[in-house]
Design a protein around this motif. Structure first.
Motif, PDB file in Angstrom:
ATOM      1  N   ASP A 119       0.845  -1.183   0.000  1.00 35.47           N
ATOM      2  CA  ASP A 119       0.000   0.000   0.000  1.00 35.47           C
ATOM      3  C   ASP A 119       0.888   1.242   0.000  1.00 35.47           C
ATOM      4  OD1 ASP A 119      -2.373   1.348  -0.144  1.00 35.47           O
ATOM      5  OD2 ASP A 119      -3.066   0.810   1.852  1.00 35.47           O
ATOM      6  N   HIS A 120       0.293   2.393  -0.143  1.00 37.33           N
ATOM      7  CA  HIS A 120       1.015   3.660  -0.233  1.00 37.33           C
ATOM      8  C   HIS A 120       0.136   4.767   0.300  1.00 37.33           C
ATOM      9  CE1 HIS A 120      -1.627   4.756  -3.539  1.00 37.33           C
ATOM     10  NE2 HIS A 120      -1.416   3.553  -4.033  1.00 37.33           N
ATOM     11  N   PRO A 121       0.720   5.933   0.561  1.00 33.56           N
ATOM     12  CA  PRO A 121      -0.110   7.083   0.927  1.00 33.56           C
ATOM     13  C   PRO A 121      -0.944   7.511  -0.273  1.00 33.56           C
ATOM     14  CG  PRO A 121       2.247   7.621   1.047  1.00 33.56           C
ATOM     15  CD  PRO A 121       2.132   6.226   0.544  1.00 33.56           C
ATOM     16  N   HIS A 122      -1.999   8.232  -0.022  1.00 30.72           N
ATOM     17  CA  HIS A 122      -2.845   8.722  -1.118  1.00 30.72           C
ATOM     18  C   HIS A 122      -2.035   9.683  -1.990  1.00 30.72           C
ATOM     19  CE1 HIS A 122      -6.378   9.887  -3.314  1.00 30.72           C
ATOM     20  NE2 HIS A 122      -6.096  11.157  -3.081  1.00 30.72           N
ATOM     21  N   ALA A 123      -2.125   9.494  -3.304  1.00 31.02           N
ATOM     22  CA  ALA A 123      -1.424  10.370  -4.245  1.00 31.02           C
ATOM     23  C   ALA A 123      -2.403  11.419  -4.757  1.00 31.02           C
ATOM     24  CB  ALA A 123      -0.863   9.557  -5.407  1.00 31.02           C
ATOM     25  N   GLU A 124      -2.023  12.669  -4.692  1.00 29.78           N
ATOM     26  CA  GLU A 124      -2.869  13.746  -5.198  1.00 29.78           C
ATOM     27  C   GLU A 124      -2.722  13.842  -6.718  1.00 29.78           C
ATOM     28  OE1 GLU A 124      -5.015  15.392  -3.350  1.00 29.78           O
ATOM     29  OE2 GLU A 124      -4.327  14.308  -1.584  1.00 29.78           O
ATOM     30  N   GLY A 131       6.752   9.965 -10.632  1.00 33.73           N
ATOM     31  CA  GLY A 131       7.734  10.718  -9.869  1.00 33.73           C
ATOM     32  C   GLY A 131       7.490  10.727  -8.370  1.00 33.73           C
ATOM     33  N   ALA A 132       6.495   9.985  -7.868  1.00 32.97           N
ATOM     34  CA  ALA A 132       6.235   9.942  -6.425  1.00 32.97           C
ATOM     35  C   ALA A 132       7.483   9.429  -5.713  1.00 32.97           C
ATOM     36  CB  ALA A 132       5.038   9.041  -6.135  1.00 32.97           C
ATOM     37  N   THR A 133       7.813  10.049  -4.604  1.00 28.59           N
ATOM     38  CA  THR A 133       9.029   9.678  -3.891  1.00 28.59           C
ATOM     39  C   THR A 133       8.713   9.144  -2.504  1.00 28.59           C
ATOM     40  OG1 THR A 133       9.306  11.921  -3.061  1.00 28.59           O
ATOM     41  CG2 THR A 133      10.432  11.384  -5.137  1.00 28.59           C
ATOM     42  N   GLY A 134       9.682   8.514  -1.923  1.00 32.58           N
ATOM     43  CA  GLY A 134       9.540   7.960  -0.583  1.00 32.58           C
ATOM     44  C   GLY A 134       9.671   6.454  -0.606  1.00 32.58           C
ATOM     45  N   LYS A 135      10.086   5.919   0.515  1.00 34.76           N
ATOM     46  CA  LYS A 135      10.331   4.476   0.638  1.00 34.76           C
ATOM     47  C   LYS A 135       9.090   3.641   0.301  1.00 34.76           C
ATOM     48  CE  LYS A 135      10.770   2.717   4.728  1.00 34.76           C
ATOM     49  NZ  LYS A 135      11.212   2.359   6.077  1.00 34.76           N
ATOM     50  N   GLU A 136       7.909   4.116   0.702  1.00 33.28           N
ATOM     51  CA  GLU A 136       6.678   3.354   0.471  1.00 33.28           C
ATOM     52  C   GLU A 136       6.313   3.252  -1.012  1.00 33.28           C
ATOM     53  OE1 GLU A 136       5.886   7.609   1.242  1.00 33.28           O
ATOM     54  OE2 GLU A 136       6.841   6.096   2.490  1.00 33.28           O
ATOM     55  N   TRP A 137       6.891   4.111  -1.847  1.00 35.77           N
ATOM     56  CA  TRP A 137       6.613   4.078  -3.285  1.00 35.77           C
ATOM     57  C   TRP A 137       7.582   3.173  -4.057  1.00 35.77           C
ATOM     58  CZ3 TRP A 137       2.209   5.655  -5.225  1.00 35.77           C
ATOM     59  CH2 TRP A 137       1.482   6.621  -4.538  1.00 35.77           C
ATOM     60  N   GLN A 138       8.689   2.788  -3.450  1.00 35.13           N
ATOM     61  CA  GLN A 138       9.727   2.047  -4.167  1.00 35.13           C
ATOM     62  C   GLN A 138       9.202   0.770  -4.813  1.00 35.13           C
ATOM     63  OE1 GLN A 138      12.703   3.293  -4.869  1.00 35.13           O
ATOM     64  NE2 GLN A 138      13.080   1.499  -6.139  1.00 35.13           N
ATOM     65  N   VAL A 139       8.405   0.007  -4.088  1.00 36.15           N
ATOM     66  CA  VAL A 139       7.879  -1.247  -4.624  1.00 36.15           C
ATOM     67  C   VAL A 139       6.991  -0.994  -5.850  1.00 36.15           C
ATOM     68  CG1 VAL A 139       5.880  -1.388  -3.072  1.00 36.15           C
ATOM     69  CG2 VAL A 139       6.898  -3.489  -3.981  1.00 36.15           C
ATOM     70  N   PHE A 140       6.281   0.119  -5.871  1.00 33.87           N
ATOM     71  CA  PHE A 140       5.446   0.472  -7.022  1.00 33.87           C
ATOM     72  C   PHE A 140       6.315   0.844  -8.226  1.00 33.87           C
ATOM     73  CE2 PHE A 140       2.604   0.886  -3.451  1.00 33.87           C
ATOM     74  CZ  PHE A 140       1.407   0.393  -3.941  1.00 33.87           C
ATOM     75  N   HIS A 141       7.399   1.574  -7.966  1.00 30.64           N
ATOM     76  CA  HIS A 141       8.325   1.939  -9.043  1.00 30.64           C
ATOM     77  C   HIS A 141       9.001   0.695  -9.631  1.00 30.64           C
ATOM     78  CE1 HIS A 141       7.776   6.178  -8.523  1.00 30.64           C
ATOM     79  NE2 HIS A 141       8.186   6.147  -7.264  1.00 30.64           N
ATOM     80  N   GLU A 142       9.368  -0.236  -8.778  1.00 35.03           N
ATOM     81  CA  GLU A 142      10.019  -1.457  -9.257  1.00 35.03           C
ATOM     82  C   GLU A 142       9.060  -2.289 -10.109  1.00 35.03           C
ATOM     83  OE1 GLU A 142      11.426  -3.170  -5.612  1.00 35.03           O
ATOM     84  OE2 GLU A 142      13.065  -1.704  -5.446  1.00 35.03           O
ATOM     85  N   ALA A 143       7.796  -2.383  -9.693  1.00 35.62           N
ATOM     86  CA  ALA A 143       6.800  -3.111 -10.486  1.00 35.62           C
ATOM     87  C   ALA A 143       6.589  -2.423 -11.826  1.00 35.62           C
ATOM     88  CB  ALA A 143       5.482  -3.215  -9.720  1.00 35.62           C
ATOM     89  N   TRP A 144       6.501  -1.096 -11.822  1.00 36.38           N
ATOM     90  CA  TRP A 144       6.315  -0.354 -13.061  1.00 36.38           C
ATOM     91  C   TRP A 144       7.522  -0.523 -13.974  1.00 36.38           C
ATOM     92  CZ3 TRP A 144       4.005   0.759 -17.022  1.00 36.38           C
ATOM     93  CH2 TRP A 144       4.244   1.878 -17.825  1.00 36.38           C
ATOM     94  N   SER A 145       8.701  -0.569 -13.416  1.00 35.57           N
ATOM     95  CA  SER A 145       9.908  -0.791 -14.216  1.00 35.57           C
ATOM     96  C   SER A 145       9.844  -2.144 -14.930  1.00 35.57           C
ATOM     97  CB  SER A 145      11.146  -0.704 -13.322  1.00 35.57           C
ATOM     98  OG  SER A 145      12.304  -0.894 -14.079  1.00 35.57           O
TER      99      SER A 145
END
Length: 155
Positions: A119-124, A131-145
């Protein structure tokens, strides 16, 4: 296995690109032998689902319905459902300056990341931002990659 249900017809080439990118994400997470259902809908359908399940009367880009709770000792064969609004995805793709196929692949990778328990914080703004940053977003970036690497050239 990916069960793709089309309630709103996508443009030519989107279906195989979506399958390839989502298969790459499932491989990335080590769940390639599991099943997921992806349903392509319009804003009216996704708005009704969001209202029914979250109590919010607004269209959205993607909803995930996991079939299990992370931490359970048994992961079922079917991980859950990912619902994507092609209407919202098209608007977001236009605003971001890329193709609908790329946007749908991004949304599917995001939904899959939720199905495997992240899960992640709500994105506005436009939902998940590359470009969302922070440790909680890393897993989402890796999946998107992983998903992006499996997209056909020019998608």
């Amino acid at each position: 296995m990916i069960d793709l249900i089309v309630r709103k017809t996508p443009p030519a080439g989107l279906r195989p690109a979506l399958r390839a990118s989502l298969e790459a994400v499932m491989e990335h997470f080590g769940v390639a032998e599991r099943e997921v259902t992806v349903v392509l809908v319009g804003d009216r359908t996704i708005r009704a689902l969001k209202r029914e399940h979250w109590g919010e009367d607004a269209a959205t880009d993607v909803l995930s319905f996991p079939a299990w709770e992370p931490g359970d000792p048994f992961m079922p064969p079917h991980l859950g459902d990912i619902i994507i609004s092609l209407d919202t995805a098209a608007r977001q793709a236009g605003a971001r300056g890329h193709s609908l196929t790329r946007e749908v692949a991004l949304l599917a990778s995001h939904g899959m990341t939720h199905l495997v328990g992240h899960d992640h914080p709500h994105a506005e703004g436009l939902g998940f931002e590359e470009g969302a940053t922070g440790k909680e977003w890393q897993v989402f970036h890796e999946a998107w990659s992983a998903a992006r690497a499996a997209l056909p050239e020019g998608a």
